[in-house]
Write a protein that holds these residues in place. Structure first.
Motif, short mmCIF file in Angstrom:
data_model
loop_
_atom_site.label_atom_id
_atom_site.label_comp_id
_atom_site.label_asym_id
_atom_site.label_seq_id
_atom_site.Cartn_x
_atom_site.Cartn_y
_atom_site.Cartn_z
N PRO A 34 0.70 -1.33 0.06
CA PRO A 34 0.03 -0.09 -0.06
C PRO A 34 0.75 1.45 0.09
CG PRO A 34 0.10 -1.10 2.37
CD PRO A 34 0.77 -1.83 1.30
N ASP A 35 2.07 1.11 0.24
CA ASP A 35 2.95 2.41 0.39
C ASP A 35 3.63 2.85 -0.78
OD1 ASP A 35 4.36 -0.02 0.60
OD2 ASP A 35 6.20 0.69 1.58
N ILE A 36 3.74 2.08 -1.89
CA ILE A 36 4.16 2.55 -3.12
C ILE A 36 3.59 2.02 -4.26
CG2 ILE A 36 6.69 2.98 -2.43
CD1 ILE A 36 7.53 0.12 -3.18
N ALA A 37 3.74 2.72 -5.40
CA ALA A 37 2.96 2.45 -6.59
C ALA A 37 3.64 1.44 -7.61
CB ALA A 37 2.74 3.70 -7.30
N LEU A 38 3.27 0.09 -7.56
CA LEU A 38 3.94 -0.98 -8.40
C LEU A 38 2.93 -1.48 -9.31
CD1 LEU A 38 5.96 -2.58 -5.43
CD2 LEU A 38 7.01 -1.12 -7.17
N GLN A 39 1.92 -0.84 -9.82
CA GLN A 39 0.86 -1.55 -10.54
C GLN A 39 1.39 -2.13 -11.71
OE1 GLN A 39 0.47 1.48 -8.79
NE2 GLN A 39 -1.09 0.48 -7.24
N HIS A 63 8.59 -1.42 -19.35
CA HIS A 63 10.05 -0.82 -19.69
C HIS A 63 9.90 0.71 -19.32
CE1 HIS A 63 13.19 0.18 -22.41
NE2 HIS A 63 12.56 1.16 -23.22
N ARG A 64 9.15 1.44 -19.28
CA ARG A 64 9.03 2.93 -19.08
C ARG A 64 9.41 3.03 -17.49
NH1 ARG A 64 4.82 3.13 -22.75
NH2 ARG A 64 3.26 3.21 -21.11
N PHE A 65 8.70 2.13 -16.95
CA PHE A 65 8.64 2.20 -15.20
C PHE A 65 10.20 1.98 -14.97
CE2 PHE A 65 8.87 -0.29 -11.40
CZ PHE A 65 8.24 0.42 -10.35
N PHE A 66 10.89 1.10 -15.55
CA PHE A 66 12.44 0.75 -15.13
C PHE A 66 13.45 1.72 -16.09
CE2 PHE A 66 10.49 -3.33 -13.95
CZ PHE A 66 11.25 -3.51 -12.46
N VAL A 83 12.55 4.64 -11.92
CA VAL A 83 13.72 3.57 -11.50
C VAL A 83 15.15 4.20 -11.61
CG1 VAL A 83 14.62 1.30 -11.45
CG2 VAL A 83 12.32 1.42 -11.44
N PRO A 84 15.42 4.67 -12.52
CA PRO A 84 16.96 5.33 -12.74
C PRO A 84 17.06 6.17 -11.73
CG PRO A 84 16.07 4.97 -14.89
CD PRO A 84 14.95 4.55 -14.04
#
Length: 368
Positions: free
Chosen positions: A75-80, A178-181, A187-188
């Motif tokens: 619930p604490d971070i957005a990992l959808q 891909h964009r997430f990472f 992530v960078p």
């Protein structure tokens, strides 16, 4: 209407569990359950990274009972993007796949709330042992895991299914995962922060003669290069901690980063994290040769030769260090597991001259 899933075991009832199980079996009906354990981020167990766990005994209307492990959103971070992706794997690719992976009892991502639940068999019932860098892995056990990767990769080698019925699972170089990472402020930015604030990460990266921007560029160039080569379905996050060992073999866990791309992505990450530095140096080329033999055994007639695979192994090590573990806070897995993974990966990047090799590749377009 939102069908939000709870973030802890306390939020479940029979109706929610029935709805979850009917994503796999439309006749399923849960009439009772008991909570037998679980793990949540911040509970001090150092075992929760991207999802919590609820361990439940389920009783179904047909009289069967199942010990089940349910993965839950943090619930604490957005990992959808990770949750959506793993649900896609279990609902679309897992059925009928002969690779050793957990049986799925139910999987759903709720778009409105951004929550998910993934009900899997409790592998401990089958005597599974869960490996990590702190536990010894024999070469025979590593052979068994490489054989599972060869089976997976052979099943989807250049398969039209990846752009058809499995289209929800995207390539390494496209889509929200891909964009997430790879978008610089995602992530960078976390990697940069980790290197600046964690002294051991900063000095290890300095010791191998690179920095966060050099590793980022190496990953980007490597992925761009790989995008023009033969592809298959990859586990995507195949470090030794995402595997399990059985009395007669082993299997693959945690499919949140599954994507289609280059086979070596999985093979390199497994080999480097499974073995201590000196042993990896002695046997890694032989292990890659073994994997290629098994790939051919499982039906791939146009696979790479050993020299090609070794070249790509050297390139693939960049992602394994940069995204694989520099991004991971110590609170996720604890000090020893974090440090040992980074030492193994950073040493491999140095041994294989991975960053310099990637610089010989053409520049890659920016990720936006």
């Amino acid at each position: 209407m939102s069908n939000a899933y709870p973030a802890t075991a306390a939020g479940f009832d029979c109706d929610i569990l029935t709805r979850l199980c009917r994503t796999v079996d439309q006749q399923a009906e849960v009439i009772g359950f008991s909570v037998v354990g679980g793990q949540a981020f911040g509970d001090g167990a150092n075992k929760v990274s991207t999802a919590g766990r609820a361990e439940l005994d389920l009783t179904f209307a047909d009289g069967t009972m199942r010990r089940t492990v349910i993965k839950l959103c943090r619930p604490d971070i957005a990992l959808q993007p990770l949750y959506r992706n793993e649900v896609a794997f279990y609902l679309l690719a897992r059925p009928g796949l002969e690779v050793e992976a957990p049986q799925c009892l139910g999987a759903e991502f709720d778009e409105m709330s951004g929550t998910f639940a993934l009900a899997l068999e409790d592998l401990r019932v089958r005597g599974a042992r869960f490996a990590n860098v702190m536990s010894p892995v024999s070469l025979q056990e590593l052979y068994a895991l490489l054989d599972q990767l060869a089976m997976l990769h052979a099943r989807y080698w250049q398969s039209s299914e990846l752009t058809g019925r499995l289209a929800a699972i995207r390539p390494h170089t496209e889509g929200e995962l891909h964009r997430f990472f790879m978008v610089l402020d995602a992530v960078p930015a976390l990697v940069t922060s980790e290197i600046r604030t964690e002294q051991f990460k900063r000095e290890i990266v300095e010791a191998i003669g690179t920095n966060d921007s050099g590793l980022y560029d190496a990953v980007l160039r490597t992925q761009h290069y790989q995008s023009s080569l033969d592809y298959t379905l990859c586990h995507g996050d195949c470090h030794i901690g995402n595997t399990y060992l059985l009395p007669d073999g082993g299997g693959l866990l945690d499919w949140q980063l599954t994507a289609w791309g280059r086979y070596i992505h999985d093979v390199t990450y497994l080999i480097i994290t499974a073995l201590a530095v000196e042993q990896r140096r002695e046997v890694e080329r032989d292990l890659i040769s073994y994997y290629l033999d098994r790939l051919a055994h499982h039906g791939v007639t146009d696979g790479p030769d050993l020299d090609e695979a070794w070249y790509e192994h050297r390139l693939a090590a960049n992602w394994c260090l940069y995204i694989g573990w520099l991004t991971t806070p110590i609170t996720h897995y604890g000090w020893e597991i974090s440090v040992c993974n980074i030492i193994r990966l950073a040493t491999a990047v140095a041994d294989l001259d991975s960053v310099a090799l990637a610089k010989e590749l053409p520049s890659a377009p920016s990720v936006i």
